[in-house]
Structures are given as C-alpha cells and as structure tokens.
Design an enzyme around this catalytic site. Sequence first.
Site, PDB file in Angstrom:
ATOM      1  N   PHE A  55       0.857  -1.194   0.000  1.00 42.36           N
ATOM      2  CA  PHE A  55       0.000   0.000   0.000  1.00 42.36           C
ATOM      3  C   PHE A  55       0.887   1.236   0.000  1.00 42.36           C
ATOM      4  O   PHE A  55       1.682   1.441   0.912  1.00 42.36           O
ATOM      5  CB  PHE A  55      -0.923   0.021   1.231  1.00 42.36           C
ATOM      6  CG  PHE A  55      -1.815   1.229   1.248  1.00 42.36           C
ATOM      7  CD1 PHE A  55      -2.943   1.293   0.434  1.00 42.36           C
ATOM      8  CD2 PHE A  55      -1.514   2.331   2.038  1.00 42.36           C
ATOM      9  CE1 PHE A  55      -3.754   2.422   0.417  1.00 42.36           C
ATOM     10  CE2 PHE A  55      -2.316   3.462   2.034  1.00 42.36           C
ATOM     11  CZ  PHE A  55      -3.438   3.508   1.224  1.00 42.36           C
ATOM     12  N   LYS A  85       2.569   9.805   8.231  1.00 40.74           N
ATOM     13  CA  LYS A  85       1.932   9.408   9.493  1.00 40.74           C
ATOM     14  C   LYS A  85       2.655   9.934  10.750  1.00 40.74           C
ATOM     15  O   LYS A  85       2.485  11.080  11.105  1.00 40.74           O
ATOM     16  CB  LYS A  85       1.775   7.885   9.529  1.00 40.74           C
ATOM     17  CG  LYS A  85       0.795   7.382   8.457  1.00 40.74           C
ATOM     18  CD  LYS A  85       0.297   5.977   8.701  1.00 40.74           C
ATOM     19  CE  LYS A  85      -0.873   5.644   7.796  1.00 40.74           C
ATOM     20  NZ  LYS A  85      -0.535   5.103   6.487  1.00 40.74           N
ATOM     21  N   ASP A  91       9.297   2.720   1.640  1.00 43.65           N
ATOM     22  CA  ASP A  91       8.131   3.499   2.046  1.00 43.65           C
ATOM     23  C   ASP A  91       7.961   3.272   3.544  1.00 43.65           C
ATOM     24  O   ASP A  91       7.452   2.248   3.973  1.00 43.65           O
ATOM     25  CB  ASP A  91       6.902   3.026   1.261  1.00 43.65           C
ATOM     26  CG  ASP A  91       5.604   3.697   1.727  1.00 43.65           C
ATOM     27  OD1 ASP A  91       5.616   4.361   2.778  1.00 43.65           O
ATOM     28  OD2 ASP A  91       4.579   3.520   1.037  1.00 43.65           O
TER      29      ASP A  91
HETATM   30  C1  LIG Z   1      -0.773   5.369   5.082  1.00 42.27           C
HETATM   31  C2  LIG Z   1       0.264   4.953   4.119  1.00 42.27           C
HETATM   32  C3  LIG Z   1       0.473   5.662   2.912  1.00 42.27           C
HETATM   33  C4  LIG Z   1      -0.397   6.814   2.496  1.00 42.27           C
HETATM   34  O1  LIG Z   1      -0.303   7.909   3.344  1.00 42.27           O
HETATM   35  P1  LIG Z   1      -1.433   9.053   3.253  1.00 42.27           P
HETATM   36  O2  LIG Z   1      -0.977  10.086   4.227  1.00 42.27           O
HETATM   37  O3  LIG Z   1      -2.743   8.411   3.635  1.00 42.27           O
HETATM   38  O4  LIG Z   1      -1.447   9.540   1.852  1.00 42.27           O
HETATM   39  C5  LIG Z   1       1.516   5.258   2.105  1.00 42.27           C
HETATM   40  N1  LIG Z   1       2.305   4.220   2.419  1.00 42.27           N
HETATM   41  C6  LIG Z   1       2.131   3.523   3.567  1.00 42.27           C
HETATM   42  C7  LIG Z   1       3.062   2.398   3.886  1.00 42.27           C
HETATM   43  C8  LIG Z   1       1.095   3.846   4.440  1.00 42.27           C
HETATM   44  O5  LIG Z   1       0.900   3.134   5.560  1.00 42.27           O
END
Ligand SMILES: *Cc1c(COP(=O)(O)O)cnc(C)c1O
Length: 390
Positions: A131, A245, A216
């Site tokens: 994700f 986050k 990421d």
């Molecule tokens: C939450 C998340 C995203 C997206 O972040 P947003 O602030 O919702 O755009 C991308 N990568 C990972 C691993 C995430 O947990």
Amino acid sequence: MSKQFDSIMQITPRPDTVFERGEGSWLFDSEGNKYLDCVQGWAVNTLGHCAPQITEALTSQAVRLVNASPAFYNGPMVECADLLTKNSVFDQVFFANTGAEANEGAIKLARKWGKVHKDGAYKFITFDGAFHGRTLTTMSASGKAAFAPMFEPKTPGFTKVAFNDLDATERAIDEQTVAIMLEPIQGEAGVIPADPEFMKGLRALADEHNLLLIVDEVQTGIGRTGTLFAYEGYGIEPDMMTLGKGLGGGVPISALLAKKEVCVFEPGEQGGTYNGNPLMTAVSIAVLEAVTEPSFLPTVQARSEYITMHLMNLSEQFGMGNVRGKGLLLALDTGDLDAATIAAKCMEKKVLINAPQAHAIRLMPALNLSNSEIDHLMAVLSEVLTEMAE
Ligand SMILES: *Cc1c(COP(=O)(O)O)cnc(C)c1O
C-alpha cells in the site's frame, strides 16, 4: 446512514460515534464515553492525543509564522530537515503533506534519475499486498488486489512481484527498470515484515543492476518499529525513504529523503503550496526531539515485548495464529475468528483496535502508552475472545 451526516461524502462505513476530545491514549465521544485508542489516527499520533509538546509547538509557532510560501526558506523547515538528515543515512529532504504525496515525489525523483543516469529507465518493481497511497499513481504502485480494477487506466510502469520472493524480483528486472519500492513491514496488508535476507537481497540486486532501492516508511518510520527507521533493523542503506503518518504526530506532514547523488530535481519539476510550512515542520521537530530522546526507543521496545507476550498467550488460549510485526506495529493472526467482529466488539467495550484483513487485528497505539493501558487492552481483548468462544 443517519440524517445528521448527510453532508459528509461517504467513502468508508463509519460508526455513528462523534469524537470530541483526546488525551494521551484516550479518546472521548460526544456522549461522554471514554475509549482506549490503539488506532491513534491510523498510527499517526506518535505521542498520543494532544501531547503537550505538540500543543506547545503548534501554539507557539501559530503566533509567529504559519506560512511564508514554499518559495522561501523558513526556520522550522531547515531545522526539521537537518534533524532528519542527521538521524538517517540521507542527505536531503523534500517536505510534502501526505504519505501518498511523498511517494509520488519518490516516483518522480526516480524517473528523473532514470532519465539522467539510466537512459530513460522508468519502471518500478513493487509488491503484491503493498500500500503506497490513494493518488492515481500511488494506487498503481500499490499491490492491493481491490485497487486493480479501479479508476482504469492507471499510471503504467509498475511491475508487481510476490513479497519476499527474491528470485521473482530478479526475473522482473529489465533494462527499463529504475527502482524497487517496498514497505519494510507491509502495514495495510496485515503487518507482513520483509524477511531480512529479502531486504539484503534487494539491496544487492539494486547495486548489481544499477537500480534505486526505495523504502516506504510512511507507517514504519519515526520509532514505530522500535528503531527510528525500520531500515536500520535490516542493516542496509536505501537510496530513498518516504515518511508520513508518525512524522507529524497527528498533523499533516510527510517527507521524501534521498541520498545526495539521487537528488536530481531541477527547478519547476517538483513543488507544493503547503510544503515545508513552518507550522507543520515545527510540530515534526517536537516529535523528532521526543522520539530521539535516549530512553524513548528502548521503552518502545519494552512495551512491544510486553504486548507480544500477552498476544501470544491469548493466541495459545484461543487457538489463534502467530503474532507479527515489530515495535508497536503489531498484528495477531486471528485464525478462524473474524477480525472485524473482534474489532467491533472491542469498540462496544470502549477499546479501539483495527482489522486490516479478514483474519488479522492490528495494534498501532501511541508509542508512549503505559503498561496499565496495555493491561486494560488485553483484559478487554480477552473478554471479547471469551465471549466469541462461547
Ligand atoms: C498510510 C500509508 C500511505 C499513504 O499515506 P497518506 O498520508 O494516507 O497519503 C503510504 N504508504 C504507507 C506504507 C502507508 O501506511
């Protein structure tokens, strides 16, 4: 749908509860109920709700300078970038507002690097279950099965490979491949860690084929896994990392970090109106100062061991599966039990947990929750599981 929510666009099923106030690990609704919050704004409230350091950073910066323009430097922007580079293997920082936007920045920077250094190579290898966000391109990069048919046609150039399969990754590389991007622990997929040999193997493949390795760390960064960044636990150095986050401790800020040789953006290629604004970067400084305080991360690791021990006991008692994850990003495989039902029953008992998959519950509490709060969580979880076993 209740009438009073008619003007909210419906993008997810929400309970009728309206939350009004938060304090540390606790959330309070408009009816006066108090909840133990192990979701924490989706793993964003690093220090819990309304942490004093964050309130102080917000209020003192709010009366000084809120936005000078992305075309000017400001003090907190520079200080925050210095803190991030000083505490990581990266040299430069691009600030953005959301995780998806930081990942878009990483994809753009890698494509630019491919144009400059690799004969126009532009393709990414990403992983099943991944994700990376909800913009059209980060949905294209994601390996979430439900995303595949949505909003076609998506951005081309993302080859999906089975997670933790190094041979398949190697087979997927061609001359047009520019980067490999992964989450060190796949969060939304149900807390699935990359195997240490896999991560080391990806670094070796990237070196061998002149590819960029991008982590990421939107969910795993900023102490969530017990080290400041999850890549540290693998003993490798990525070429780029994205954060989101937990970086803001609740406020919207994200970042793309890169090694100097990868920083090939030229003026006009990347930007954003709110990027690096002093209000959000001042909050991130407060978060980073708290998390890099010497006793902070060892305490996260101790909490993690305490929760893991309890979860393993529950798993054994109720015949469930394994405990996955690291630090305070943990999941329990619920075996035959429906995870969404467990989460809903916990909410009835005023404990908030999350069910990212049909048979996995995930905990992403504040990094500073107390042992007695953990005891309360486990008591309620045990009560719910006992009821479901009856
Ligand atoms: C939450 C998340 C995203 C997206 O972040 P947003 O602030 O919702 O755009 C991308 N990568 C990972 C691993 C995430 O947990």
